[in-house]
Design a protein around this motif. Structure first.
Motif, PDB file in Angstrom:
ATOM      1  N   UNK A  78       3.560  -0.813  14.395  1.00 28.79           N
ATOM      2  CA  UNK A  78       2.302  -0.085  14.460  1.00 28.79           C
ATOM      3  C   UNK A  78       1.588  -0.277  13.130  1.00 28.79           C
ATOM      4  N   UNK A  79       0.290  -0.151  13.171  1.00 29.85           N
ATOM      5  CA  UNK A  79      -0.517  -0.393  11.972  1.00 29.85           C
ATOM      6  C   UNK A  79      -0.519   0.864  11.093  1.00 29.85           C
ATOM      7  N   UNK A  80       0.626   1.072  10.455  1.00 29.34           N
ATOM      8  CA  UNK A  80       0.781   2.274   9.628  1.00 29.34           C
ATOM      9  C   UNK A  80      -0.262   2.329   8.515  1.00 29.34           C
ATOM     10  N   UNK A  81      -0.769   1.172   8.117  1.00 28.71           N
ATOM     11  CA  UNK A  81      -1.758   1.161   7.040  1.00 28.71           C
ATOM     12  C   UNK A  81      -3.043   1.871   7.468  1.00 28.71           C
ATOM     13  N   UNK A  82      -3.324   1.896   8.774  1.00 31.62           N
ATOM     14  CA  UNK A  82      -4.507   2.616   9.233  1.00 31.62           C
ATOM     15  C   UNK A  82      -4.330   4.126   9.026  1.00 31.62           C
ATOM     16  N   UNK A  83      -3.122   4.619   9.304  1.00 27.70           N
ATOM     17  CA  UNK A  83      -2.836   6.022   9.033  1.00 27.70           C
ATOM     18  C   UNK A  83      -2.905   6.328   7.548  1.00 27.70           C
ATOM     19  N   UNK A  84      -2.344   5.424   6.729  1.00 24.46           N
ATOM     20  CA  UNK A  84      -2.381   5.614   5.274  1.00 24.46           C
ATOM     21  C   UNK A  84      -3.815   5.648   4.771  1.00 24.46           C
ATOM     22  N   UNK A  85      -4.655   4.788   5.313  1.00 17.84           N
ATOM     23  CA  UNK A  85      -6.065   4.762   4.915  1.00 17.84           C
ATOM     24  C   UNK A  85      -6.740   6.103   5.217  1.00 17.84           C
ATOM     25  N   UNK A  86      -6.529   6.620   6.425  1.00 12.98           N
ATOM     26  CA  UNK A  86      -7.167   7.885   6.798  1.00 12.98           C
ATOM     27  C   UNK A  86      -6.684   9.038   5.929  1.00 12.98           C
ATOM     28  N   UNK A  87      -5.389   9.068   5.634  1.00 11.29           N
ATOM     29  CA  UNK A  87      -4.873  10.112   4.751  1.00 11.29           C
ATOM     30  C   UNK A  87      -5.445   9.952   3.347  1.00 11.29           C
ATOM     31  N   UNK A  88      -5.647   8.712   2.935  1.00 11.12           N
ATOM     32  CA  UNK A  88      -6.247   8.462   1.625  1.00 11.12           C
ATOM     33  C   UNK A  88      -7.644   9.050   1.511  1.00 11.12           C
ATOM     34  N   UNK A  89      -8.405   8.953   2.585  1.00 17.00           N
ATOM     35  CA  UNK A  89      -9.752   9.533   2.592  1.00 17.00           C
ATOM     36  C   UNK A  89      -9.672  11.037   2.320  1.00 17.00           C
ATOM     37  N   UNK A  90      -8.716  11.701   2.977  1.00 14.75           N
ATOM     38  CA  UNK A  90      -8.535  13.137   2.764  1.00 14.75           C
ATOM     39  C   UNK A  90      -8.097  13.410   1.326  1.00 14.75           C
ATOM     40  N   UNK A  91      -7.162  12.603   0.824  1.00 15.84           N
ATOM     41  CA  UNK A  91      -6.677  12.781  -0.552  1.00 15.84           C
ATOM     42  C   UNK A  91      -7.800  12.647  -1.564  1.00 15.84           C
ATOM     43  N   UNK A  92      -8.655  11.652  -1.361  1.00 18.45           N
ATOM     44  CA  UNK A  92      -9.759  11.437  -2.286  1.00 18.45           C
ATOM     45  C   UNK A  92     -10.699  12.624  -2.355  1.00 18.45           C
ATOM     46  N   UNK A 111     -15.030  13.966   8.345  1.00 16.52           N
ATOM     47  CA  UNK A 111     -15.117  12.641   7.740  1.00 16.52           C
ATOM     48  C   UNK A 111     -13.907  11.776   8.124  1.00 16.52           C
ATOM     49  N   UNK A 112     -12.711  12.366   8.045  1.00 22.08           N
ATOM     50  CA  UNK A 112     -11.500  11.626   8.403  1.00 22.08           C
ATOM     51  C   UNK A 112     -11.535  11.194   9.862  1.00 22.08           C
ATOM     52  N   UNK A 113     -12.018  12.065  10.725  1.00 19.97           N
ATOM     53  CA  UNK A 113     -12.094  11.731  12.147  1.00 19.97           C
ATOM     54  C   UNK A 113     -13.157  10.670  12.418  1.00 19.97           C
ATOM     55  N   UNK A 114     -14.216  10.675  11.620  1.00 24.03           N
ATOM     56  CA  UNK A 114     -15.226   9.617  11.745  1.00 24.03           C
ATOM     57  C   UNK A 114     -14.637   8.265  11.350  1.00 24.03           C
ATOM     58  N   UNK A 115     -13.819   8.259  10.300  1.00 25.69           N
ATOM     59  CA  UNK A 115     -13.165   7.009   9.903  1.00 25.69           C
ATOM     60  C   UNK A 115     -12.196   6.558  11.005  1.00 25.69           C
ATOM     61  N   UNK A 116     -11.495   7.518  11.613  1.00 25.54           N
ATOM     62  CA  UNK A 116     -10.606   7.183  12.731  1.00 25.54           C
ATOM     63  C   UNK A 116     -11.395   6.530  13.872  1.00 25.54           C
TER      64      UNK A 116
END
Length: 309
Positions: free
Chosen positions: A82-96, A253-258
């Motif tokens: 699975x493209x775990x990097x997509x999940x990491x990216x979305x969590x990164x948006x929240x972290x930022x 914002x995170x859901x928009x990126x999703x």
């Protein structure tokens, strides 16, 4: 994923699982035993099972084998991920959005491209909303070691990191974050029951979509060895279980990126992109291909430290 497969089949599919199998010759013994007992499809769920599964697949050509996160195939051995990097990216948006110190800490498992890719994607997501974010990385050289994960989390907190992320499998990082009053994420599944105040959101992996597809193809006689790599678009990755600390606008914002990932309009690894030395990796508008993503062995701009040799 296994339970969902059984439930969907209405009792037509039965499953067996063997846990705590070491990435040694012991894995070969387990795969061989499952094949000898008549299992039609066998999934190996760790990168370190690759060579053992390949060897057993050659000995049981009528059995279908699927290996997670690997790169070796055979006529009856496919690979999936699975493209775990997509999940990491979305969590990164929240972290930022949530970090006040502009310092986030990453507890990393094994230095292979899969994990390095996730570190980079998380950092890219964070810096897309907060260019001042830096990611500190501590490697524990294990997928599951609660003691080492906790030590790494404590070290990050001591260095001033106020948001923690991990590419390890225990809830130790979330538990430590809650104990010390910092923020964290669920990785691969919801970890809020271990740290409900600390968890900002979770990257959820839905392996069942791959299991169901594989078993259905085998039953229909349509299965062919290949490479499945599914993400948000196919329902294999999602961001969910937002915590009480996340404001409505950050969740939106995170859901928009999703949604952007789902439609294909957003690719985390799109230029302009630089490595940590400032060298240009991608020009504006250019994106990495899947073969390039699978070979990532560098840190992007914003990640501190070096990759272990």
């Amino acid at each position: 994923g296994r339970k969902a497969l059984e439930a969907q089949s209405g009792g037509k599919v039965t499953t067996t699982f063997v846990e705590s199998v070491q990435e040694t010759a012991d894995a070969e013994r387990v795969f061989r035993d499952l094949a000898q007992k008549g299992h039609k499809v066998i999934f190996g769920t760790s990168f370190g099972y690759m060579n053992q599964m390949l060897k057993v697949a050659k000995a049981f050509p009528k059995t279908t084998f699927m290996h997670a996160t690997g790169y070796k195939t055979a006529p009856n051995l496919g690979i999936y991920d699975v493209r775990t990097y997509e999940g990491a990216y979305m969590l990164g948006v929240v972290a930022g959005k949530m970090s006040k110190n502009n310092k986030v800490g990453y507890v990393a498992s094994i230095p292979i491209p899969e994990v390095i890719r996730n570190i980079n994607a998380f950092t890219i997501g964070a810096r897309s909303v907060n260019p001042n974010i830096t990611t500190k990385v501590i490697w524990v050289n294990a997928w599951f070691d609660p003691g080492k994960e906790r030590e790494a989390a404590l070290a990050h907190i001591a260095q001033g990191c106020d948001v923690l992320m991990q590419n390890t499998d225990s809830p130790a990082v979330v538990q430590t974050a809650q104990e010390k009053g910092v923020l964290a994420f669920g990785w691969d599944s919801d970890m809020s029951k271990f740290g409900g105040k600390a968890q900002l959101a979770a990257s959820i992996l839905n392996w069942d979509v791959i299991y169901k597809k594989t078993v259905a193809d085998v039953e229909a006689g349509k299965w062919k060895s290949g490479d499945i790599w599914w993400g948000v678009k196919e329902g294999a990755v999602n961001i969910d279980n937002f915590g009480p600390a996340v404001p409505a606008d950050v969740k939106k914002l995170a859901e928009e990126r999703r949604d952007g990932l789902k439609s294909g309009k957003l690719h985390p690894f799109t230029g302009p992109l630089k490595d940590q030395s400032g060298k240009e990796l991608l020009a504006a508008g250019k994106s990495y291909t899947d073969p390039e993503l699978r070979k990532i062995n560098f840190y992007v701009e914003g990640v501190e430290g070096s990759i272990p040799k």
